[in-house]
Design a protein around this motif. Structure first.
Motif, PDB file in Angstrom:
ATOM      1  N   GLN A  57      33.068  36.186  -7.933  1.00 55.36           N
ATOM      2  CA  GLN A  57      32.356  34.932  -8.138  1.00 55.36           C
ATOM      3  C   GLN A  57      33.086  33.795  -7.441  1.00 55.36           C
ATOM      4  OE1 GLN A  57      31.018  34.251 -12.366  1.00 55.36           O
ATOM      5  NE2 GLN A  57      29.159  34.278 -11.154  1.00 55.36           N
ATOM      6  N   LEU A  58      32.314  32.945  -6.800  1.00 54.21           N
ATOM      7  CA  LEU A  58      32.851  31.781  -6.113  1.00 54.21           C
ATOM      8  C   LEU A  58      32.594  30.529  -6.950  1.00 54.21           C
ATOM      9  CD1 LEU A  58      31.755  32.696  -2.482  1.00 54.21           C
ATOM     10  CD2 LEU A  58      33.984  32.997  -3.533  1.00 54.21           C
ATOM     11  N   PRO A  59      33.294  29.434  -6.665  1.00 51.79           N
ATOM     12  CA  PRO A  59      33.218  28.250  -7.530  1.00 51.79           C
ATOM     13  C   PRO A  59      31.806  27.718  -7.786  1.00 51.79           C
ATOM     14  CG  PRO A  59      35.029  28.032  -5.976  1.00 51.79           C
ATOM     15  CD  PRO A  59      34.304  29.280  -5.607  1.00 51.79           C
ATOM     16  N   HIS A  60      30.920  27.758  -6.782  1.00 45.75           N
ATOM     17  CA  HIS A  60      29.588  27.163  -6.933  1.00 45.75           C
ATOM     18  C   HIS A  60      28.540  28.178  -7.383  1.00 45.75           C
ATOM     19  CE1 HIS A  60      30.995  23.391  -5.254  1.00 45.75           C
ATOM     20  NE2 HIS A  60      31.519  24.052  -4.232  1.00 45.75           N
ATOM     21  N   ASP A  61      28.945  29.398  -7.696  1.00 48.51           N
ATOM     22  CA  ASP A  61      27.995  30.421  -8.121  1.00 48.51           C
ATOM     23  C   ASP A  61      27.594  30.237  -9.579  1.00 48.51           C
ATOM     24  OD1 ASP A  61      27.804  31.780  -5.743  1.00 48.51           O
ATOM     25  OD2 ASP A  61      29.490  33.097  -6.182  1.00 48.51           O
ATOM     26  N   SER A  62      26.357  30.630  -9.876  1.00 52.14           N
ATOM     27  CA  SER A  62      25.928  30.716 -11.266  1.00 52.14           C
ATOM     28  C   SER A  62      26.363  32.066 -11.821  1.00 52.14           C
ATOM     29  CB  SER A  62      24.406  30.579 -11.370  1.00 52.14           C
ATOM     30  OG  SER A  62      23.987  29.335 -10.840  1.00 52.14           O
ATOM     31  N   ARG A  74      13.725  24.711  -5.805  1.00 49.65           N
ATOM     32  CA  ARG A  74      14.887  23.874  -6.059  1.00 49.65           C
ATOM     33  C   ARG A  74      16.169  24.648  -5.781  1.00 49.65           C
ATOM     34  NH1 ARG A  74      12.655  19.196  -5.487  1.00 49.65           N
ATOM     35  NH2 ARG A  74      10.921  18.844  -6.904  1.00 49.65           N
ATOM     36  N   SER A  75      17.167  23.925  -5.280  1.00 48.52           N
ATOM     37  CA  SER A  75      18.446  24.586  -5.014  1.00 48.52           C
ATOM     38  C   SER A  75      19.138  24.895  -6.335  1.00 48.52           C
ATOM     39  CB  SER A  75      19.337  23.696  -4.155  1.00 48.52           C
ATOM     40  OG  SER A  75      19.612  22.494  -4.829  1.00 48.52           O
ATOM     41  N   GLY A  76      19.994  25.878  -6.306  1.00 52.63           N
ATOM     42  CA  GLY A  76      20.732  26.285  -7.502  1.00 52.63           C
ATOM     43  C   GLY A  76      21.691  27.404  -7.144  1.00 52.63           C
ATOM     44  N   GLY A  77      22.010  28.234  -8.126  1.00 56.90           N
ATOM     45  CA  GLY A  77      22.924  29.346  -7.886  1.00 56.90           C
ATOM     46  C   GLY A  77      22.403  30.317  -6.860  1.00 56.90           C
ATOM     47  N   TRP A  78      21.063  30.510  -6.835  1.00 53.33           N
ATOM     48  CA  TRP A  78      20.483  31.451  -5.881  1.00 53.33           C
ATOM     49  C   TRP A  78      20.723  30.985  -4.439  1.00 53.33           C
ATOM     50  CZ3 TRP A  78      16.838  30.190  -2.242  1.00 53.33           C
ATOM     51  CH2 TRP A  78      16.213  28.957  -2.385  1.00 53.33           C
ATOM     52  N   SER A  95      24.144  31.928  -3.362  1.00 51.56           N
ATOM     53  CA  SER A  95      24.207  33.361  -3.053  1.00 51.56           C
ATOM     54  C   SER A  95      23.658  33.649  -1.659  1.00 51.56           C
ATOM     55  CB  SER A  95      23.421  34.167  -4.098  1.00 51.56           C
ATOM     56  OG  SER A  95      23.965  33.977  -5.377  1.00 51.56           O
ATOM     57  N   VAL A  96      22.575  32.947  -1.302  1.00 49.73           N
ATOM     58  CA  VAL A  96      22.006  33.114   0.042  1.00 49.73           C
ATOM     59  C   VAL A  96      23.001  32.642   1.097  1.00 49.73           C
ATOM     60  CG1 VAL A  96      20.180  32.328   1.611  1.00 49.73           C
ATOM     61  CG2 VAL A  96      19.612  32.988  -0.734  1.00 49.73           C
ATOM     62  N   LYS A  97      23.630  31.487   0.852  1.00 53.80           N
ATOM     63  CA  LYS A  97      24.602  30.949   1.814  1.00 53.80           C
ATOM     64  C   LYS A  97      25.800  31.876   1.979  1.00 53.80           C
ATOM     65  CE  LYS A  97      25.130  26.885  -0.065  1.00 53.80           C
ATOM     66  NZ  LYS A  97      25.634  25.509  -0.278  1.00 53.80           N
ATOM     67  N   VAL A  98      26.290  32.414   0.858  1.00 53.17           N
ATOM     68  CA  VAL A  98      27.448  33.321   0.931  1.00 53.17           C
ATOM     69  C   VAL A  98      27.064  34.603   1.661  1.00 53.17           C
ATOM     70  CG1 VAL A  98      29.036  34.716  -0.431  1.00 53.17           C
ATOM     71  CG2 VAL A  98      28.571  32.362  -1.107  1.00 53.17           C
ATOM     72  N   SER A  99      25.874  35.126   1.376  1.00 54.55           N
ATOM     73  CA  SER A  99      25.432  36.356   2.045  1.00 54.55           C
ATOM     74  C   SER A  99      25.292  36.148   3.546  1.00 54.55           C
ATOM     75  CB  SER A  99      24.095  36.824   1.449  1.00 54.55           C
ATOM     76  OG  SER A  99      24.254  37.183   0.097  1.00 54.55           O
ATOM     77  N   LEU A 100      24.708  35.030   3.935  1.00 55.92           N
ATOM     78  CA  LEU A 100      24.604  34.721   5.370  1.00 55.92           C
ATOM     79  C   LEU A 100      25.983  34.509   5.981  1.00 55.92           C
ATOM     80  CD1 LEU A 100      21.503  32.341   5.391  1.00 55.92           C
ATOM     81  CD2 LEU A 100      21.607  34.731   6.102  1.00 55.92           C
ATOM     82  N   GLY A 101      26.925  33.994   5.181  1.00 51.57           N
ATOM     83  CA  GLY A 101      28.291  33.835   5.661  1.00 51.57           C
ATOM     84  C   GLY A 101      28.947  35.171   5.982  1.00 51.57           C
ATOM     85  N   PHE A 102      28.703  36.172   5.121  1.00 46.56           N
ATOM     86  CA  PHE A 102      29.234  37.507   5.402  1.00 46.56           C
ATOM     87  C   PHE A 102      28.637  38.073   6.689  1.00 46.56           C
ATOM     88  CE2 PHE A 102      30.364  37.756   0.789  1.00 46.56           C
ATOM     89  CZ  PHE A 102      31.689  38.117   0.950  1.00 46.56           C
TER      90      PHE A 102
END
Length: 201
Positions: free
Chosen positions: A134-139, A73-77, A80-87
């Protein structure tokens, strides 16, 4: 994009086009040049592999719809994956821009500037993985998991490894990624005692 309406759709489409082009442009562009200049079977095989890789997940989930239920299931993790791939995407975008800058040459992304940008990107990524940003959608990060801590330490170590490159260190691990030593504000290293000066002798 969160505003919705035509403005949100426009910026989501713009972001998708930019991200997709930076991912697919080098592959498809190389294959198109190969097809136009040489022809043969190689570009056909390359495009077949590229299209198969894009279509395979959709084909498998269409054939086996039950697999969708087994996906996590999607969530905070996931954020984190999306942000890491963004970097990573941002870092490779500067790599592609540096190639264009090297060919023209404009002198905008010389070696020191490129390395400084990568240090900033990977350093910020490391701080993000450690939970300092921390970004807005992060857990909320109560404690680091083993995988996240290992990745954060690896990214931070890589960032520290790149710092001497600002003063002319060769950075042999990145020899194919960074602009060459000659395309630099100080080709002989800081103070004229860098690698370039020893290899010229």
């Amino acid at each position: 994009a969160d505003r919705g309406g035509l403005v949100g759709i426009f910026f989501m489409a713009l972001a998708l086009a930019i991200v997709s082009f930076s991912c697919t442009g080098p592959i498809v562009g190389t294959l198109l040049v190969e097809a136009a200049s040489k022809g043969g079977v190689a570009p056909l095989v390359g495009m077949l592999g590229f299209s198969s890789a894009l279509a395979l997940p959709f084909m498998l989930f269409a054939l086996f719809p039950g697999w969708l239920n087994s996906l996590p299931r999607s969530g905070g993790w996931m954020n984190s994956v999306k942000v890491s791939l963004g970097f990573l995407e941002l870092a490779f975008a500067f790599k592609f821009l540096s190639n264009a800058d090297l060919v023209l040459p404009l002198g905008w992304l010389q070696r020191e500037v490129f390395i400084a940008l990568w240090i900033a990107i990977f350093g910020t990524w490391a701080f993000y993985l450690f939970g300092k940003i921390q970004l807005p959608h992060d857990s909320a990060v109560a404690k680091l998991s083993v995988g996240r801590a290992f990745l954060a330490i690896s990214v931070l170590s890589f960032t520290i490894y790149m710092i001497p490159g600002l003063w002319g260190a060769p950075l042999k691990i990145l020899s194919g990624m960074t602009p060459p030593q000659t395309y630099s504000e100080s080709p002989k290293g800081f103070g004229g005692s860098g690698v370039a000066s020893t290899t010229e002798l």
